[in-house]
Design an enzyme around this catalytic site. Sequence first.
Site, PDB file in Angstrom:
ATOM      1  CE  LYS A  22     -26.421 -30.731  29.818  1.00 36.87           C
ATOM      2  NZ  LYS A  22     -25.525 -29.570  29.701  1.00 36.87           N
ATOM      3  CG  ASN A  23     -22.323 -31.534  29.342  1.00 41.87           C
ATOM      4  OD1 ASN A  23     -23.268 -30.904  28.840  1.00 41.87           O
ATOM      5  ND2 ASN A  23     -21.989 -31.424  30.607  1.00 41.87           N
ATOM      6  CB  CYS A 118     -25.270 -19.088  33.461  1.00 36.28           C
ATOM      7  SG  CYS A 118     -24.285 -20.272  34.331  1.00 36.28           S
ATOM      8  NE  ARG A 123     -20.744 -22.031  32.917  1.00 33.83           N
ATOM      9  CZ  ARG A 123     -21.564 -23.006  32.521  1.00 33.83           C
ATOM     10  NH1 ARG A 123     -22.834 -22.935  32.800  1.00 33.83           N
ATOM     11  NH2 ARG A 123     -21.098 -24.018  31.817  1.00 33.83           N
ATOM     12  CG  ASP A 309     -21.534 -30.874  35.602  1.00 35.37           C
ATOM     13  OD1 ASP A 309     -21.345 -31.149  34.407  1.00 35.37           O
ATOM     14  OD2 ASP A 309     -21.408 -29.716  36.056  1.00 35.37           O
ATOM     15  NE  ARG A 401     -30.213 -25.479  29.995  1.00 38.73           N
ATOM     16  CZ  ARG A 401     -29.265 -24.559  30.134  1.00 38.73           C
ATOM     17  NH1 ARG A 401     -29.395 -23.605  31.028  1.00 38.73           N
ATOM     18  NH2 ARG A 401     -28.183 -24.588  29.398  1.00 38.73           N
TER      19      ARG A 401
HETATM   20  C1  EPZ Z   1     -18.549 -27.723  30.836  1.00 39.69           C
HETATM   21  O1  EPZ Z   1     -18.825 -26.335  30.925  1.00 39.69           O
HETATM   22  C2  EPZ Z   1     -19.883 -28.433  31.034  1.00 39.69           C
HETATM   23  N1  EPZ Z   1     -20.803 -28.046  29.973  1.00 39.69           N
HETATM   24  C3  EPZ Z   1     -20.460 -28.052  32.408  1.00 39.69           C
HETATM   25  O2  EPZ Z   1     -21.657 -28.788  32.586  1.00 39.69           O
HETATM   26  C4  EPZ Z   1     -19.460 -28.459  33.482  1.00 39.69           C
HETATM   27  O3  EPZ Z   1     -19.952 -28.059  34.725  1.00 39.69           O
HETATM   28  C5  EPZ Z   1     -18.111 -27.794  33.212  1.00 39.69           C
HETATM   29  O4  EPZ Z   1     -17.652 -28.130  31.875  1.00 39.69           O
HETATM   30  C6  EPZ Z   1     -17.039 -28.234  34.195  1.00 39.69           C
HETATM   31  O5  EPZ Z   1     -16.890 -29.614  34.132  1.00 39.69           O
HETATM   32  C7  EPZ Z   1     -20.658 -28.614  28.749  1.00 39.69           C
HETATM   33  O6  EPZ Z   1     -19.791 -29.445  28.519  1.00 39.69           O
HETATM   34  C8  EPZ Z   1     -21.634 -28.189  27.701  1.00 39.69           C
HETATM   35  P1  EPZ Z   1     -15.259 -24.909  31.862  1.00 39.69           P
HETATM   36  P2  EPZ Z   1     -17.682 -25.270  30.504  1.00 39.69           P
HETATM   37  O7  EPZ Z   1     -14.901 -24.071  30.683  1.00 39.69           O
HETATM   38  O8  EPZ Z   1     -16.846 -25.844  29.437  1.00 39.69           O
HETATM   39  C9  EPZ Z   1     -13.794 -20.835  33.826  1.00 39.69           C
HETATM   40  C10 EPZ Z   1     -23.927 -29.073  33.050  1.00 39.69           C
HETATM   41  O9  EPZ Z   1     -24.521 -29.029  34.121  1.00 39.69           O
HETATM   42  N2  EPZ Z   1     -13.547 -20.395  32.436  1.00 39.69           N
HETATM   43  O10 EPZ Z   1     -14.563 -26.225  32.043  1.00 39.69           O
HETATM   44  O11 EPZ Z   1     -18.365 -23.993  30.272  1.00 39.69           O
HETATM   45  C11 EPZ Z   1     -15.265 -21.108  34.099  1.00 39.69           C
HETATM   46  O12 EPZ Z   1     -15.929 -19.909  34.460  1.00 39.69           O
HETATM   47  C12 EPZ Z   1     -22.892 -28.039  32.710  1.00 39.69           C
HETATM   48  O13 EPZ Z   1     -24.082 -29.966  32.170  1.00 39.69           O
HETATM   49  C13 EPZ Z   1     -12.996 -19.131  32.229  1.00 39.69           C
HETATM   50  O14 EPZ Z   1     -12.732 -18.385  33.166  1.00 39.69           O
HETATM   51  O15 EPZ Z   1     -16.830 -25.177  31.847  1.00 39.69           O
HETATM   52  C14 EPZ Z   1     -15.207 -22.112  35.216  1.00 39.69           C
HETATM   53  O16 EPZ Z   1     -15.023 -21.430  36.439  1.00 39.69           O
HETATM   54  C15 EPZ Z   1     -22.828 -26.955  33.777  1.00 39.69           C
HETATM   55  N3  EPZ Z   1     -12.776 -18.741  30.950  1.00 39.69           N
HETATM   56  C16 EPZ Z   1     -13.960 -22.941  34.896  1.00 39.69           C
HETATM   57  O17 EPZ Z   1     -13.175 -22.119  34.007  1.00 39.69           O
HETATM   58  C17 EPZ Z   1     -13.051 -19.542  29.859  1.00 39.69           C
HETATM   59  O18 EPZ Z   1     -12.798 -19.140  28.704  1.00 39.69           O
HETATM   60  C18 EPZ Z   1     -14.245 -24.264  34.192  1.00 39.69           C
HETATM   61  O19 EPZ Z   1     -15.137 -23.987  33.153  1.00 39.69           O
HETATM   62  C19 EPZ Z   1     -13.634 -20.812  30.102  1.00 39.69           C
HETATM   63  C20 EPZ Z   1     -13.855 -21.221  31.405  1.00 39.69           C
END
Ligand code: EPZ
Length: 421
Positions: A22-23, A118, A123, A309, A401
Amino acid sequence: MDKFVIEGGTPLHGTIPVSGSKNSALPALAAALLTADTVVLDRIPRVRDIRTMERLLVDIGSEIDAGENSERVILNTKKIVSPEAPYELVKTMRASSLVLGPLVARAGRARVSLPGGCAIGARPINFHLAGLEHLGAKISQEHGYIEAEAANGLKGAQVVFDRITVTGTEDILMAAVLAEGETVIENAAREPEVVDLAHLLRKMGAQIEGEGTSVIRVQGVSSLHGATHEIIADRIEAGTFVIAGAITGAELCITGCLPEHLTALIAKLAEAGATITQTNDTTLRVERRDGPLKPADMITEEYPGFPTDLQAQYMALMTQADGISIVTETIFENRFMHAQELMRMGANIRLDGRQAIIAGRSRLTGAGVIASDLRASASLVLAALVAKGETVIDRVYHIDRGYEKIEEKLSAAGAKITRAE
Ligand code: EPZ
């Protein structure tokens, strides 16, 4: 609203096939916006988030040929009709922010709803926006929407992420491939899904090197052409089924996966007394377990560390270990919602900030529980497989999802799980 009804205690056996990631599919679909040519994507999982992304792309101007059950999706975006991602779609799937980079790169502007919070945390997408600003986009925010403008195109630059972000890296990578000049992305995410996106973009004519490391270099090109690409296997779905084998003690084969993407999980499970062997390039076998599970502390980390995850699923496993284990969640600030539900099934878990202290072994009993987010729901399914009696999991749309036909895959491996209205 659909529910799962699960009768615990039946041993699993046989094989479980893994779907496409999915990702990886989500950024790959968004990448189709970068060209007026046709993009053909194979092994796209038929899950809710993918359908949401397809709806978003059609609103933006893509023509999509996606058979209801076919894993092949054919996209063609001759023209960007509306470079927008509306709130009603973004609020259901924050990965909609993946259209930001492609829209600014292709159409010179984007209007994307702020994702809003969320279940697992705030996020924000501030790093995505800062990266786009470095590439020359003008960013403004009003009425809950982000407006990004780059009328004269984007210019390559150095983008240093304060913190590793998976979709942030993907967004900036997709913006940079059409920017003028060189872009260097520092502190880039190294996840296999980022690497898969780079492979697709390169097939489309992008000039990228360093994907899979913390520094990705991009030489911008004036346009991209179409391509055909097969999405990688879903490592989180595969890991979830590996843990299903480990928690039930059964011998179970997980086929169609990429074992090299699961080294952190396999090492941790070995520490816990569950033996996982790779029988060929795309198959993992969970060996039958006779002895008890041992407690093994775990800390989530960005790839190649233990994936956040799979944290919820691992917590369910640790409720069956003989002793105390500590799970530390370093990626998201609120990703322990499954703990309360597991406790209703008899688990003994104490939460302390970013840590969960699990005192096993608990004899779990079936209960009525509620799914809260995608991976928390998966952990409840795993707990229900070993709980005594019947568990009813409500709001399984969370599971739909990100897991394709999970009840069919588990039933085929011997689990007593049915979907009820
Ligand atoms: C991706 O989300 C995945 N989703 C998530 O999978 C996964 O948990 C996550 O990466 C971490 O591996 C997809 O790929 C579609 P991040 P993403 O940006 O990119 C903070 C699932 O279950 N952050 O790596 O949104 C954020 O809040 C989903 O399939 C900021 O502060 O995660 C988090 O604490 C859930 N500002 C950390 O960084 C930003 O601009 C890592 O988030 C971006 C992120």
